[in-house]
Design a protein around this motif. Structure first.
Motif, PDB file in Angstrom:
ATOM      1  N   PHE A 116      -0.793  -7.286  -0.030  1.00  0.00           N
ATOM      2  CA  PHE A 116       0.615  -7.635   0.125  1.00  0.00           C
ATOM      3  C   PHE A 116       1.391  -6.908  -0.983  1.00  0.00           C
ATOM      4  N   PRO A 117       1.812  -5.688  -0.719  1.00  0.00           N
ATOM      5  CA  PRO A 117       2.418  -4.872  -1.785  1.00  0.00           C
ATOM      6  C   PRO A 117       3.768  -5.431  -2.248  1.00  0.00           C
ATOM      7  N   ARG A 118       4.158  -5.027  -3.444  1.00  0.00           N
ATOM      8  CA  ARG A 118       5.507  -5.274  -3.932  1.00  0.00           C
ATOM      9  C   ARG A 118       6.079  -3.938  -4.407  1.00  0.00           C
ATOM     10  N   PHE A 119       7.378  -3.899  -4.648  1.00  0.00           N
ATOM     11  CA  PHE A 119       7.991  -2.658  -5.125  1.00  0.00           C
ATOM     12  C   PHE A 119       8.887  -2.982  -6.323  1.00  0.00           C
ATOM     13  N   TYR A 120       9.033  -1.985  -7.188  1.00  0.00           N
ATOM     14  CA  TYR A 120       9.845  -2.178  -8.389  1.00  0.00           C
ATOM     15  C   TYR A 120      10.119  -0.814  -9.032  1.00  0.00           C
ATOM     16  N   LYS A 121      11.026  -0.819  -9.981  1.00  0.00           N
ATOM     17  CA  LYS A 121      11.397   0.400 -10.713  1.00  0.00           C
ATOM     18  C   LYS A 121      10.467   0.589 -11.903  1.00  0.00           C
ATOM     19  N   GLY A 182      -0.384 -18.089   2.726  1.00  0.00           N
ATOM     20  CA  GLY A 182      -0.891 -17.777   4.058  1.00  0.00           C
ATOM     21  C   GLY A 182       0.106 -17.998   5.172  1.00  0.00           C
ATOM     22  N   LYS A 183       1.401 -17.964   4.860  1.00  0.00           N
ATOM     23  CA  LYS A 183       2.414 -18.220   5.870  1.00  0.00           C
ATOM     24  C   LYS A 183       2.836 -16.956   6.615  1.00  0.00           C
ATOM     25  N   ILE A 184       2.269 -15.812   6.296  1.00  0.00           N
ATOM     26  CA  ILE A 184       2.544 -14.565   7.004  1.00  0.00           C
ATOM     27  C   ILE A 184       1.289 -13.711   6.962  1.00  0.00           C
ATOM     28  N   SER A 185       1.007 -13.016   8.030  1.00  0.00           N
ATOM     29  CA  SER A 185      -0.194 -12.175   8.078  1.00  0.00           C
ATOM     30  C   SER A 185       0.056 -10.865   7.343  1.00  0.00           C
ATOM     31  N   SER A 186      -1.018 -10.220   6.963  1.00  0.00           N
ATOM     32  CA  SER A 186      -0.906  -8.938   6.264  1.00  0.00           C
ATOM     33  C   SER A 186      -0.255  -7.882   7.153  1.00  0.00           C
ATOM     34  N   GLU A 187      -0.564  -7.908   8.469  1.00  0.00           N
ATOM     35  CA  GLU A 187       0.005  -6.912   9.379  1.00  0.00           C
ATOM     36  C   GLU A 187       1.518  -7.051   9.474  1.00  0.00           C
ATOM     37  N   THR A 188       1.988  -8.302   9.645  1.00  0.00           N
ATOM     38  CA  THR A 188       3.437  -8.518   9.751  1.00  0.00           C
ATOM     39  C   THR A 188       4.138  -8.175   8.445  1.00  0.00           C
ATOM     40  N   TYR A 189       3.512  -8.590   7.336  1.00  0.00           N
ATOM     41  CA  TYR A 189       4.105  -8.312   6.025  1.00  0.00           C
ATOM     42  C   TYR A 189       4.249  -6.806   5.806  1.00  0.00           C
ATOM     43  N   ASN A 190       3.233  -6.047   6.170  1.00  0.00           N
ATOM     44  CA  ASN A 190       3.263  -4.611   5.907  1.00  0.00           C
ATOM     45  C   ASN A 190       4.191  -3.850   6.855  1.00  0.00           C
ATOM     46  N   GLU A 191       4.634  -4.535   7.915  1.00  0.00           N
ATOM     47  CA  GLU A 191       5.691  -3.920   8.720  1.00  0.00           C
ATOM     48  C   GLU A 191       6.969  -3.782   7.899  1.00  0.00           C
TER      49      GLU A 191
END
Length: 659
Positions: A116-121, A182-191
């Motif tokens: 479940f990636p995150r992004f930042y500066k 666990g309220k979101i799947s990895s596939e949906t999250y990575n969309e």
């Protein structure tokens, strides 16, 4: 007569004066060619000339005293100049930059390589499989952009991903889908992450449309705070999508080749990207009689002489010859180098198009420098021969007329010396004898009579050639004026439709080949006269629209003035209107509307009284002035002073001022 060679200081100053006004990076070099200073500028000309004006500190004076030459590289925008300056300082470590630059890198946006990636500066690049985008010189815009992404996409904010039993606050306010619970799947999250990555790669039109729709919906719901936040995000998105080409994370080595041509002069520019950074720009000057489609092959065969200097990819802007060039490289150097034609269909097209445009701009700028250095002697010699001119047309003066339906007529006068613009001798004329009348012939007569009667009175130098933007009619009109003044200046007219050259009182035009140096010079003069005349006419129209004549009418204040402008636009339309229409537009009584209408008609009549006699005066005084000169009673008198002063016309005015 022996001439004195210019000093190094004068040469440097001259280079600064001739620099373009675009953004870019400049390099000061000493007598050995070593780079001693690298700087950036929003306007290269303004920045470089500032070194030679006013009192400067000891460090600047020392820099100038040790410099032998100035080189500059133009860029598409100031951001690219920032990045290129940073790269070149690190490459050359110039002595006069050491105390001024901290050498820090620009921030980038990182998308981590996690389930479940995150992004930042960040300013650190770690080769762990994460995705990096940037760098971004505007850190504030990047912060706004990241904040907008977090508001649009419900992705995690936490630095460390840990399994939890209950979600955090971001889940409850709808800012995260709580993957930790666990309220979101990895596939949906990575969309979501995929959309963000596409947006940063310049493929985010759908996301931009989504943001625009949300902004409009928020405004419709009167949620102006949210709408403003999304608006700011869209602005930041525009900045982020403007990919720079000075530095990126594509580490593959590549070259970009572009060229610009003026007649037989061709300048090539090669941008060298190494390790994802623009490390240099090479300019090459050639003289070639080859066709346009053969230039790339000719240059590449001369430029690439060793296998080691050929990068894996070479990007070109012309379709002609690039496939043959790829085959030659494979057979001659046994390399798998790809020759890529830059189009909007290739991968990362926006970035490659920006790089190619930068190379083309630098090639164009080099051609401009070459033209200044040599003058346009071949073109002038060709014109002298083909137009049968008595002398080389070193000084060419061009005229054009600009007006809108006869209103605000302006004549432009531009001057070319030795084949290049001489802007200090540009002039414009406010034409009064043809104000309100569409009469290009009369306008040309007025402008040229005022110009050359004045030069006669002052004993000033006359041009070697007059170029008229128009056909045989305009040329003959000007020829009549010159004959009246007793002048023998060659005239030519350049008609736009077929680029035909007309000489006075001829039945057939002169047609030059499209590659003709002489035709190219005449086109440059004609285009400059048109640009100058149009810009002045637009200025007058803007001034007229800003200061409305309606404000002087009775019973008219600011609000009613705006209504009159919107309804009638011009004084002529108002004077021709019915009393009832004025009363209806302004919601006033018939008596007040009658007074406004009467005042408008009186004002229009006064205007016509001032303008109608002027053409008659001009024609009459033109004949009288010519007769006086022919009888030898007095020197050639200014037709402007004699024929037009009674009509209170303006003098021919410098390009920078109008009283």
């Amino acid at each position: 007569m022996r001439t004195t060679e210019p000093s190094t200081y004068e040469t440097l100053h001259e280079t600064a004066l001739k620099a373009p006004s675009s953004s870019g990076v400049y390099l000061w070099r000493d007598a050995r060619g070593t780079v001693i200073y690298v700087g950036k500028a929003k306007s290269l000309k303004n920045r470089l000339t500032s070194y030679f004006s006013g009192d400067k500190g000891i460090k600047t004076r020392m820099l100038i005293s040790r410099a032998a030459s100035i080189e500059y590289i133009t860029t598409a925008n100031e951001y690219e100049a920032f990045l290129l300056e940073n790269n070149l300082i690190k490459k050359y470590t110039p002595r006069y930059n050491i105390a001024l630059k901290d050498g820090k890198s620009y921030p980038v946006l990182r998308i981590t390589k996690e389930e479940f990636p995150r992004f930042y500066k960040t300013r650190r690049v770690i080769q762990d499989g994460s995705l990096y985008f940037g760098p971004f010189p505007d850190a504030g815009a990047l912060d706004t952009f990241i904040d907008t992404l977090y508001r649009l996409y419900p992705v995690r904010h936490c630095r460390t991903f840990k399994k939890r039993s209950t979600p955090c606050m971001y889940y409850h306010i709808g800012r995260c889908k709580a993957p930790c619970c666990g309220k979101i799947s990895s596939e949906t999250y990575n969309e979501y992450i995929g959309e963000i990555a596409q947006l940063l790669e310049g493929k985010g039109d759908e996301t931009a449309a989504k943001m625009t729709a949300q902004m409009k919906a928020a405004a419709a719901e009167l949620n102006f705070e949210k709408a403003a936040r999304l608006r700011d995000g869209l602005r930041a998105l525009t900045v982020m999508q403007n990919q720079n080409i000075v530095e990126d994370f594509d580490s593959e080595d590549r070259d970009y080749i572009a060229h610009f041509r003026e007649g037989e002069l061709v300048s090539f520019t090669v941008l060298k990207i190494r390790g994802g950074k623009l490390m240099g720009r090479d300019n090459f000057r050639v003289v070639s009689l080859n066709e346009e489609g053969e230039l790339l092959e000719e240059f590449a065969c001369a430029y690439y002489t060793e296998r080691e200097m050929i990068p894996p990819k070479i990007y070109v802007s012309t379709q002609d010859g690039y496939e043959l060039l790829a085959r030659w490289m494979t057979e001659a150097f046994h390399t798998e180098t790809q020759i890529v034609l830059v189009t909007d269909k290739i991968e990362n097209a926006r970035r490659h198009e920006a790089a190619m445009n930068m190379a083309l701009e630098n090639a164009h700028e080099d051609i401009i420098r070459r033209m200044r250095e040599r003058g346009d002697t071949p073109a002038m010699e060709e014109l002298q021969r083909l137009l049968n001119l008595p002398r080389l047309p070193v000084r060419i003066e061009g005229f054009d007329i600009a007006h809108i339906g006869g209103k605000f007529p302006v004549a432009s006068l531009i001057s070319f010396y030795n084949g290049n613009p001489d802007k200090k001798n540009y002039r414009y004329f406010r034409l009064k004898t043809t104000n309100g009348v569409i009469d290009d012939f009369g306008s040309m007569r007025e402008a040229t009579s005022r110009r050359y009667s004045r030069l006669l009175n002052e004993g000033s130098e006359l041009p070697d050639l007059i170029l008229i933007d128009g056909g045989i009619g305009q040329v003959n009109a000007v020829d009549g004026i010159l004959k009246t003044l007793g002048l023998d200046i060659p005239i030519a007219g350049l008609a736009k439709r077929d680029e035909e050259i007309w000489r006075p009182h001829t039945s057939k035009p002169i047609c030059l080949p499209k590659r003709s140096d002489g035709l190219r010079l005449l086109q440059r003069v004609r285009d400059e006269t048109h640009r100058f005349a149009t810009s002045r006419n637009q200025t007058l129209r803007t001034k007229e629209n800003t200061v409305s004549v309606f404000k002087d009418l009775p019973h008219v204040g600011e609000k009613r003035e705006r209504i009159l402008v919107q309804t009638f636009t011009t004084l002529e339309n108002l004077a021709a209107a019915e009393e009832a229409k004025i009363a209806q537009a302004l919601h006033i009584r018939a008596g007040e509307a009658s007074e406004i209408l009467l005042a408008a008609r009186t004002m229009l009549a006064e205007r016509k009284e001032r303008t109608e006699p002027k053409q008659t005066l001009f024609n009459a005084q033109l004949g009288d002035g010519a007769a006086s000169k022919a009888n030898g009673k007095e020197p050639a008198r200014s037709l402007y002073a004699e024929a037009l002063a009674a009509a209170a016309l303006d003098e021919d005015l410098p390009m920078v001022a109008e009283p």
